[in-house]
Design a protein around this motif. Structure first.
Motif, PDB file in Angstrom:
ATOM      1  N   LEU A  99       0.832  -1.197   0.000  1.00 21.21           N
ATOM      2  CA  LEU A  99       0.000   0.000   0.000  1.00 21.21           C
ATOM      3  C   LEU A  99       0.868   1.249   0.000  1.00 21.21           C
ATOM      4  N   ALA A 100       0.310   2.348  -0.494  1.00 18.46           N
ATOM      5  CA  ALA A 100       1.028   3.623  -0.547  1.00 18.46           C
ATOM      6  C   ALA A 100       0.193   4.687   0.145  1.00 18.46           C
ATOM      7  N   GLY A 101       0.876   5.750   0.612  1.00 20.81           N
ATOM      8  CA  GLY A 101       0.149   6.854   1.226  1.00 20.81           C
ATOM      9  C   GLY A 101       0.925   7.521   2.339  1.00 20.81           C
ATOM     10  N   GLY A 102       0.194   8.151   3.226  1.00 20.94           N
ATOM     11  CA  GLY A 102       0.771   8.837   4.368  1.00 20.94           C
ATOM     12  C   GLY A 102      -0.055   8.534   5.603  1.00 20.94           C
ATOM     13  N   TRP A 103      -0.023   9.465   6.553  1.00 21.86           N
ATOM     14  CA  TRP A 103      -0.645   9.201   7.856  1.00 21.86           C
ATOM     15  C   TRP A 103      -1.363  10.428   8.389  1.00 21.86           C
ATOM     16  N   GLN A 104      -2.468  10.180   9.075  1.00 25.97           N
ATOM     17  CA  GLN A 104      -3.165  11.232   9.814  1.00 25.97           C
ATOM     18  C   GLN A 104      -2.843  11.006  11.295  1.00 25.97           C
ATOM     19  N   VAL A 105      -2.139  11.962  11.874  1.00 26.72           N
ATOM     20  CA  VAL A 105      -1.674  11.870  13.260  1.00 26.72           C
ATOM     21  C   VAL A 105      -2.472  12.874  14.095  1.00 26.72           C
ATOM     22  N   PHE A 106      -3.042  12.431  15.210  1.00 28.03           N
ATOM     23  CA  PHE A 106      -3.884  13.360  15.971  1.00 28.03           C
ATOM     24  C   PHE A 106      -3.822  13.086  17.466  1.00 28.03           C
ATOM     25  N   LEU A 107      -4.032  14.142  18.216  1.00 27.14           N
ATOM     26  CA  LEU A 107      -4.200  14.058  19.665  1.00 27.14           C
ATOM     27  C   LEU A 107      -5.268  15.062  20.058  1.00 27.14           C
ATOM     28  N   GLY A 108      -6.269  14.575  20.775  1.00 27.46           N
ATOM     29  CA  GLY A 108      -7.366  15.435  21.198  1.00 27.46           C
ATOM     30  C   GLY A 108      -7.561  15.402  22.694  1.00 27.46           C
ATOM     31  N   GLN A 109      -7.979  16.530  23.257  1.00 27.64           N
ATOM     32  CA  GLN A 109      -8.269  16.615  24.682  1.00 27.64           C
ATOM     33  C   GLN A 109      -9.628  17.260  24.896  1.00 27.64           C
ATOM     34  N   GLN A 110     -10.345  16.733  25.875  1.00 25.87           N
ATOM     35  CA  GLN A 110     -11.641  17.294  26.247  1.00 25.87           C
ATOM     36  C   GLN A 110     -11.451  18.186  27.465  1.00 25.87           C
ATOM     37  N   PHE A 111     -11.845  19.457  27.312  1.00 23.73           N
ATOM     38  CA  PHE A 111     -11.705  20.437  28.382  1.00 23.73           C
ATOM     39  C   PHE A 111     -13.051  20.694  29.041  1.00 23.73           C
ATOM     40  N   ARG A 112     -13.030  20.802  30.359  1.00 23.00           N
ATOM     41  CA  ARG A 112     -14.184  21.303  31.099  1.00 23.00           C
ATOM     42  C   ARG A 112     -13.848  22.730  31.504  1.00 23.00           C
ATOM     43  N   GLU A 161      -9.989  22.377  33.048  1.00 24.85           N
ATOM     44  CA  GLU A 161      -9.186  21.172  33.253  1.00 24.85           C
ATOM     45  C   GLU A 161      -9.425  20.174  32.132  1.00 24.85           C
ATOM     46  N   VAL A 162      -8.404  19.364  31.848  1.00 19.75           N
ATOM     47  CA  VAL A 162      -8.514  18.290  30.869  1.00 19.75           C
ATOM     48  C   VAL A 162      -9.166  17.097  31.551  1.00 19.75           C
ATOM     49  N   VAL A 163     -10.283  16.619  30.998  1.00 20.01           N
ATOM     50  CA  VAL A 163     -11.010  15.503  31.616  1.00 20.01           C
ATOM     51  C   VAL A 163     -10.908  14.226  30.790  1.00 20.01           C
ATOM     52  N   ASP A 164     -10.412  14.318  29.572  1.00 17.99           N
ATOM     53  CA  ASP A 164     -10.258  13.114  28.759  1.00 17.99           C
ATOM     54  C   ASP A 164      -9.272  13.406  27.634  1.00 17.99           C
ATOM     55  N   GLN A 165      -8.716  12.351  27.074  1.00 14.88           N
ATOM     56  CA  GLN A 165      -7.736  12.515  25.999  1.00 14.88           C
ATOM     57  C   GLN A 165      -7.724  11.274  25.123  1.00 14.88           C
ATOM     58  N   GLU A 166      -7.515  11.464  23.835  1.00 14.43           N
ATOM     59  CA  GLU A 166      -7.324  10.352  22.919  1.00 14.43           C
ATOM     60  C   GLU A 166      -6.264  10.728  21.899  1.00 14.43           C
ATOM     61  N   ALA A 167      -5.620   9.737  21.324  1.00 18.01           N
ATOM     62  CA  ALA A 167      -4.589   9.972  20.326  1.00 18.01           C
ATOM     63  C   ALA A 167      -4.584   8.805  19.357  1.00 18.01           C
ATOM     64  N   GLY A 168      -4.134   9.060  18.130  1.00 20.68           N
ATOM     65  CA  GLY A 168      -4.104   7.982  17.159  1.00 20.68           C
ATOM     66  C   GLY A 168      -3.288   8.326  15.931  1.00 20.68           C
ATOM     67  N   ILE A 169      -2.966   7.302  15.164  1.00 23.69           N
ATOM     68  CA  ILE A 169      -2.260   7.444  13.900  1.00 23.69           C
ATOM     69  C   ILE A 169      -2.997   6.576  12.883  1.00 23.69           C
ATOM     70  N   LEU A 170      -3.619   7.209  11.885  1.00 24.33           N
ATOM     71  CA  LEU A 170      -4.438   6.500  10.905  1.00 24.33           C
ATOM     72  C   LEU A 170      -3.809   6.560   9.518  1.00 24.33           C
ATOM     73  N   PRO A 171      -3.972   5.503   8.703  1.00 27.45           N
ATOM     74  CA  PRO A 171      -3.422   5.533   7.349  1.00 27.45           C
ATOM     75  C   PRO A 171      -4.259   6.413   6.421  1.00 27.45           C
ATOM     76  N   VAL A 172      -3.588   7.098   5.511  1.00 30.91           N
ATOM     77  CA  VAL A 172      -4.236   7.849   4.428  1.00 30.91           C
ATOM     78  C   VAL A 172      -3.757   7.179   3.139  1.00 30.91           C
ATOM     79  N   ILE A 173      -4.582   6.322   2.568  1.00 31.86           N
ATOM     80  CA  ILE A 173      -4.159   5.462   1.466  1.00 31.86           C
ATOM     81  C   ILE A 173      -4.215   6.218   0.137  1.00 31.86           C
ATOM     82  N   SER A 174      -3.102   6.194  -0.616  1.00 32.66           N
ATOM     83  CA  SER A 174      -3.057   6.887  -1.908  1.00 32.66           C
ATOM     84  C   SER A 174      -2.903   5.935  -3.087  1.00 32.66           C
TER      85      SER A 174
END
Length: 425
Positions: A165-178, A254-267
């Motif tokens: 497969l060919a492509g790149g990556w979608q890299v993300f980190l999110g935080q939920q603020f109260r 305050e930060v009450v939750d967090q998620e992070a991930g690296i997803l494929p972007v297929i080209s």
């Protein structure tokens, strides 16, 4: 979950017609959980088992989509979940463009996914903290050596990268603020690309934007996202940029939750060869592992919902459907999806190969200046031929020679090294 390929059992391990289970689903993420739900609702006589290695179904994620991405039947499947929803449209911001588009938006947190599924599915149908060591056409062998026989097995474990497969990556980190006071947002901000386009250290070139969801008057989810050439994440840098964005908007709390991930972007690539690497004879492939995602946006929920319903309907219509037949059924759907999304893979090549790294933002800015319904169809993976021509016409956001090279390129090989988190998230 176990990401390694499992060798199929010998041919003698044929499906047992007297097996205690009609279906075993391995992997309780989005795809596996929705298949279990669809079987429960639409094939009530089907004896299924959902096997998940983690402590909860769905892991720790947030799935979002436009309301127009899902067909009516899929919307019905999702009706039992408490979704975050916005019908006032959404905002996008670029250096030279700001718009509010009218499409409704939806979001589902994995905690709600787990709660709703465990409330609706019979308790004996879900096995949590149970790792599958081997899959074959006759069932599943668990890590503790227990053998669970089944007439059909569906592999919904996570995506596995491939040299084919060919492509790149979608890299993300999110935080939920109260927030201490109301944040004032009424609509999601799907892309705020007015932020600087400097990639984190060690991540190479990237297109960067911030994604914002107002979950309640005082809770807001902020995600820093990159379209990157390498599957690396410096979590501390991303956390700092999320905090900087909150500070810039005057959101204290305050930060009450967090998620992070690296997803494929297929080209591009050889889809058949990539599937052959992970396919197990007689075992159906579904979810991102089976190739069901949007090549450019990495959205999966609309495709997961459609597949779940199709699988449940096929089993309900033909209770004698064999595991090999179900595997072939899912493989045909995957091939059709690969062919249908070829245009989006070409656009991915334009992004990663035709656009200069610091000009990738211009590609998206050009796209979001187009008509709202065109944008809707794009995200749903249902772009018409006039849509496709319109996206590629006008003043090009990339040079013609680079665009031509990208058009006929096979794409950059997808990095198959283990995904790297510089700092645990």
């Amino acid at each position: 979950m176990n990401e390694s390929r499992q060798n199929p059992a010998p041919d003698s391990a044929a499906p047992d017609t007297a097996a205690p289970h009609d279906v075993i689903i391995v992997g309780g993420g989005l795809a596996g959980g929705l298949i279990a739900l669809a079987l429960h609702r639409h094939a009530p006589d089907c004896r299924f088992q959902l096997v998940e290695a983690g402590r909860t179904l769905g892991g720790h994620h947030r799935w979002s989509w436009f309301a127009t991405d899902t067909r009516p039947a899929a919307q019905g499947l999702m009706s039992g979940f408490a979704l975050n929803g916005w019908d006032e449209g959404y905002d996008i911001t670029f250096p030279r463009l700001g718009r509010t588009l009218p499409t409704s938006y939806r979001s589902l947190a994995s905690a709600e996914f787990h709660r709703a599924l465990t409330a609706e599915l019979p308790a004996d149908r879900v096995l949590l903290e149970t790792r599958a060591a081997q899959l074959d056409a006759g069932g599943v062998t668990l890590a503790d050596g227990t053998r669970v026989a089944a007439r059909r097995v569906i592999d919904c474990r996570p995506f596995r990268s491939s040299n084919h497969l060919a492509g790149g990556w979608q890299v993300f980190l999110g935080q939920q603020f109260r927030c201490e006071t109301p944040h004032g947002l009424t609509r999601p901000v799907i892309m705020d690309a007015s932020v600087d386009q400097i990639a984190p250290h060690g991540n190479g070139a990237a297109y960067r934007f911030v994604y914002v969801l107002p979950l309640s008057p005082t809770e807001v989810f902020i995600e820093d996202t990159y379209y990157a050439d390498q599957p690396k994440m410096d979590a501390e840098v991303l956390k700092g940029r999320v905090a900087e964005y909150a500070h810039r908007n005057g959101w204290k709390g305050e930060v009450v939750d967090q998620e992070a991930g690296i997803l494929p972007v297929i080209s591009g690539g050889n889809f058949a060869a990539a599937q052959a690497e992970i396919a197990i004879p007689g075992v159906a492939l579904a979810g991102a592992r089976g190739g069901f995602s949007h090549p450019l946006t990495s959205y999966t929920l609309p495709f997961a919902a459609d597949n779940a319903l199709a699988i449940a309907q096929a089993i309900a219509a033909r209770p004698d459907l064999s595991g090999h037949e179900l595997a072939a059924f899912c493989a045909r759907r995957a091939k059709r999806h690969w062919r249908a999304t070829a245009y989006y893979r070409m656009l991915s090549r334009m992004l990663f190969e035709a656009a200069e790294p610091d000009k990738r933002v211009v590609v998206f800015e050009h796209f979001y200046a187009l008509r709202g319904q065109l944008v809707e169809r794009f995200y749903a993976g249902r772009s018409t031929w006039p849509d496709r021509l319109r996206i590629l016409t006008g003043k090009p956001p990339v040079t013609i020679p680079r665009a031509i090279r990208a058009l006929f390129s096979s794409g950059k090989p997808l990095d198959t090294k283990p995904l790297k988190m510089e700092t645990p998230a």
